[in-house]
Scaffold this motif. Structure first.
Motif, PDB file in Angstrom:
ATOM      1  N   VAL A 138     -49.964  94.406  54.228  1.00  0.00           N
ATOM      2  CA  VAL A 138     -48.021  95.291  54.269  1.00  0.00           C
ATOM      3  C   VAL A 138     -47.998  95.583  52.592  1.00  0.00           C
ATOM      4  O   VAL A 138     -47.222  95.810  52.224  1.00  0.00           O
ATOM      5  CB  VAL A 138     -46.695  94.858  54.502  1.00  0.00           C
ATOM      6  CG1 VAL A 138     -47.103  95.254  56.197  1.00  0.00           C
ATOM      7  CG2 VAL A 138     -46.695  93.913  54.274  1.00  0.00           C
TER       8      VAL A 138
ATOM      9  N   GLN B  97     -49.524  90.158  51.181  1.00  0.00           N
ATOM     10  CA  GLN B  97     -48.614  90.153  52.476  1.00  0.00           C
ATOM     11  C   GLN B  97     -48.594  90.498  53.414  1.00  0.00           C
ATOM     12  O   GLN B  97     -50.072  91.727  53.518  1.00  0.00           O
ATOM     13  CB  GLN B  97     -47.208  90.921  51.738  1.00  0.00           C
ATOM     14  CG  GLN B  97     -46.115  90.632  50.666  1.00  0.00           C
ATOM     15  CD  GLN B  97     -45.002  90.855  50.296  1.00  0.00           C
ATOM     16  OE1 GLN B  97     -44.323  91.886  51.043  1.00  0.00           O
ATOM     17  NE2 GLN B  97     -45.084  91.600  48.900  1.00  0.00           N
ATOM     18  N   TYR B  98     -48.542  89.774  54.860  1.00  0.00           N
ATOM     19  CA  TYR B  98     -48.951  90.210  55.947  1.00  0.00           C
ATOM     20  C   TYR B  98     -47.617  90.242  56.606  1.00  0.00           C
ATOM     21  O   TYR B  98     -46.872  89.668  56.739  1.00  0.00           O
ATOM     22  CB  TYR B  98     -49.745  88.934  56.998  1.00  0.00           C
ATOM     23  CG  TYR B  98     -51.515  89.229  55.982  1.00  0.00           C
ATOM     24  CD1 TYR B  98     -52.525  90.418  57.394  1.00  0.00           C
ATOM     25  CD2 TYR B  98     -51.724  88.917  54.775  1.00  0.00           C
ATOM     26  CE1 TYR B  98     -53.027  91.225  56.201  1.00  0.00           C
ATOM     27  CE2 TYR B  98     -52.782  89.466  54.659  1.00  0.00           C
ATOM     28  CZ  TYR B  98     -54.074  89.726  55.221  1.00  0.00           C
ATOM     29  OH  TYR B  98     -54.664  90.584  55.110  1.00  0.00           O
ATOM     30  N   LEU B  99     -47.994  90.920  58.292  1.00  0.00           N
ATOM     31  CA  LEU B  99     -46.227  90.799  58.631  1.00  0.00           C
ATOM     32  C   LEU B  99     -47.497  91.144  59.870  1.00  0.00           C
ATOM     33  O   LEU B  99     -48.418  91.534  60.865  1.00  0.00           O
ATOM     34  CB  LEU B  99     -45.885  92.215  59.025  1.00  0.00           C
ATOM     35  CG  LEU B  99     -44.493  92.317  60.268  1.00  0.00           C
ATOM     36  CD1 LEU B  99     -44.024  91.490  60.163  1.00  0.00           C
ATOM     37  CD2 LEU B  99     -43.858  94.103  60.181  1.00  0.00           C
TER      38      LEU B  99
ATOM     39  N   LEU C 172     -43.009  87.131  65.946  1.00  0.00           N
ATOM     40  CA  LEU C 172     -43.702  88.244  64.908  1.00  0.00           C
ATOM     41  C   LEU C 172     -43.692  85.997  63.443  1.00  0.00           C
ATOM     42  O   LEU C 172     -42.534  85.464  63.488  1.00  0.00           O
ATOM     43  CB  LEU C 172     -42.275  88.705  64.053  1.00  0.00           C
ATOM     44  CG  LEU C 172     -41.913  89.797  65.341  1.00  0.00           C
ATOM     45  CD1 LEU C 172     -40.571  91.198  65.738  1.00  0.00           C
ATOM     46  CD2 LEU C 172     -42.840  91.035  64.900  1.00  0.00           C
TER      47      LEU C 172
ATOM     48  N   TRP D  91     -43.394  87.073  58.958  1.00  0.00           N
ATOM     49  CA  TRP D  91     -43.887  87.754  57.646  1.00  0.00           C
ATOM     50  C   TRP D  91     -44.380  86.420  56.815  1.00  0.00           C
ATOM     51  O   TRP D  91     -43.551  85.654  56.750  1.00  0.00           O
ATOM     52  CB  TRP D  91     -42.693  89.166  57.099  1.00  0.00           C
ATOM     53  CG  TRP D  91     -43.084  89.392  55.892  1.00  0.00           C
ATOM     54  CD1 TRP D  91     -43.607  90.187  55.333  1.00  0.00           C
ATOM     55  CD2 TRP D  91     -42.742  88.788  54.532  1.00  0.00           C
ATOM     56  NE1 TRP D  91     -43.633  89.487  54.004  1.00  0.00           N
ATOM     57  CE2 TRP D  91     -42.933  89.090  53.481  1.00  0.00           C
ATOM     58  CE3 TRP D  91     -41.850  87.174  54.634  1.00  0.00           C
ATOM     59  CZ2 TRP D  91     -42.653  88.311  52.099  1.00  0.00           C
ATOM     60  CZ3 TRP D  91     -41.822  87.141  53.122  1.00  0.00           C
ATOM     61  CH2 TRP D  91     -42.243  87.378  51.965  1.00  0.00           C
TER      62      TRP D  91
ATOM     63  N   TYR E 169     -42.386  82.171  53.715  1.00  0.00           N
ATOM     64  CA  TYR E 169     -43.037  82.693  54.972  1.00  0.00           C
ATOM     65  C   TYR E 169     -42.246  82.741  55.951  1.00  0.00           C
ATOM     66  O   TYR E 169     -40.885  81.551  55.982  1.00  0.00           O
ATOM     67  CB  TYR E 169     -43.686  81.732  55.889  1.00  0.00           C
ATOM     68  CG  TYR E 169     -43.994  81.019  55.945  1.00  0.00           C
ATOM     69  CD1 TYR E 169     -43.564  80.337  57.414  1.00  0.00           C
ATOM     70  CD2 TYR E 169     -43.885  79.622  55.549  1.00  0.00           C
ATOM     71  CE1 TYR E 169     -43.306  78.511  57.604  1.00  0.00           C
ATOM     72  CE2 TYR E 169     -44.387  78.520  55.140  1.00  0.00           C
ATOM     73  CZ  TYR E 169     -43.246  77.873  56.987  1.00  0.00           C
ATOM     74  OH  TYR E 169     -43.640  76.735  56.652  1.00  0.00           O
TER      75      TYR E 169
ATOM     76  N   GLY F 172     -40.379  83.388  60.261  1.00  0.00           N
ATOM     77  CA  GLY F 172     -41.045  83.646  61.740  1.00  0.00           C
ATOM     78  C   GLY F 172     -40.275  83.497  62.788  1.00  0.00           C
ATOM     79  O   GLY F 172     -39.059  82.474  62.402  1.00  0.00           O
TER      80      GLY F 172
END
Length: 351
Positions: A118, A128-130, A186, A188, A199, A201
């Protein structure tokens, strides 16, 4: 002799009360057991595949040769789907045993996650990761009643235990039914630089309630859903030294637990470097006794080219500290990450 028996029974019931209400096993090095912590952490590593082994031994100062022993193993692999998005799959297995009767919890699960970029790009050190993850698995609890004695077997005339007497526990079984287990999570994260990341989660475990009673008849015992939240970061102090603070919060039925602390990481950034981490952590729990500081955790991690070796020790600070002489648990973790053969590197935070 009677005083000694009374002390042992008191210790036994304290331990059992904590175990019943904190139904899931967890590791002090929670950051080194990723798929047990959150299904969304499946595939979050810089490499082609990852293998993880965790071992924990607790309360051998009280239970002698029958302490709580927990071992977990996991394997996961990541596949690039499109651009910088990835699909990961993994498998985990866990065994926990404790006490003279060998009360055991056995778990196995399959994990999958999808990593959606993302922010950033595959050509940059920033990303950045989701991530969304899910697990499906099975579980079973077991016990060996023949290694126990019950009050009905106490022979008053001889003031001793007579194992030939009927224990009057006709409904007690040796194992629970095998139950299905569903977990989801989930996460991020943002990798801002080589030594700077953040991070956050969350996860839900045991989404479908499971019955884990060891009796054929009577009231059942439900494995409560566990709600987990965790967060952390890497904060550089200079080129060689950085801080890795983290926090874990878990709630399950009537129980609540939080772990928080920090690891210091030193690296001289040589080729095929060896980095060292050392840290201090605290665990606070809420059980039938109320809230209390449960343990002070000292940890160290040796980072090599492909292997992370972690060691930690829990100094017991709970109401059992007198009986245990403040000795809690020893834990070891081993993580192997195989380098990726592709030229595109996935930048991940350090846990």
């Amino acid at each position: 002799m009677q005083k000694r028996i009374t002390q042992l029974l008191a210790i036994f019931f304290i331990i059992m009360s904590q175990q019943i209400f904190a139904q899931d096993k967890q590791f002090s090095q929670f950051y080194a057991s990723p798929m047990n912590l959150n299904p969304a952490m499946t595939g979050v590593f810089e490499g082609s595949f990852r293998a993880v082994v965790n071992y924990r031994e607790q309360y051998n100062s009280i239970l002698d040769i029958h302490p709580f022993r927990t071992i977990s193993a996991g394997f996961e692999k990541r596949f690039r789907i499109v651009n910088s998005d990835y699909l990961s799959v993994g498998v985990t297995a866990m065994q926990d045993q404790s006490g003279v009767a060998g009360y055991g919890q056995y778990r196995g699960s399959l994990s999958t996650s999808y990593m959606k970029q993302v922010g950033g790009s595959r050509y940059s050190s920033q990303s950045q990761y989701l991530i969304a993850g899910a697990q499906v698995g099975f579980g079973q609890n077991r016990i060996d009643p023949t290694r126990l004695w019950f009050s009905a077997q106490f022979d008053q005339p001889t003031v001793s235990v007579n194992n030939s007497l009927d224990n009057q526990e006709a409904n007690l079984t040796t194992s629970t039914d095998v139950f299905l287990d569903f977990n989801a999570g989930l996460m991020w994260y943002a990798r801002l630089d080589e030594n700077k990341s953040v991070y956050i989660g969350g996860a839900l475990n045991h989404i479908a309630p499971a019955q884990i009673t060891l009796y054929d008849q009577g009231p059942g015992e439900t494995l409560h859903m566990r709600v987990t939240g965790h967060a952390g970061a890497e904060i550089p102090l200079n080129r060689e030294l950085s801080l890795l603070p983290a926090i874990l919060v878990m709630s399950q039925g009537p129980s609540f637990q939080t772990n928080f602390g920090v690891n210091f990481r030193y690296s001289n950034h040589d080729w095929r470097e060896v980095a060292i981490r050392a840290g201090l952590w605290n665990r606070i729990s809420k059980t039938v006794e109320g809230g209390h500081a449960d343990a002070l955790i000292v940890s160290t991690i040796l980072e090599m080219e492909r292997i992370n070796l972690g060691l930690s020790y829990d100094v017991n600070t709970s109401s059992l500290k007198t009986a245990s002489q403040s000795r809690g648990s020893f834990e070891i973790s081993l993580i192997y990450v195989h380098p990726s053969k592709t030229r595109y590197k996935v930048n991940c935070p350090k846990f």
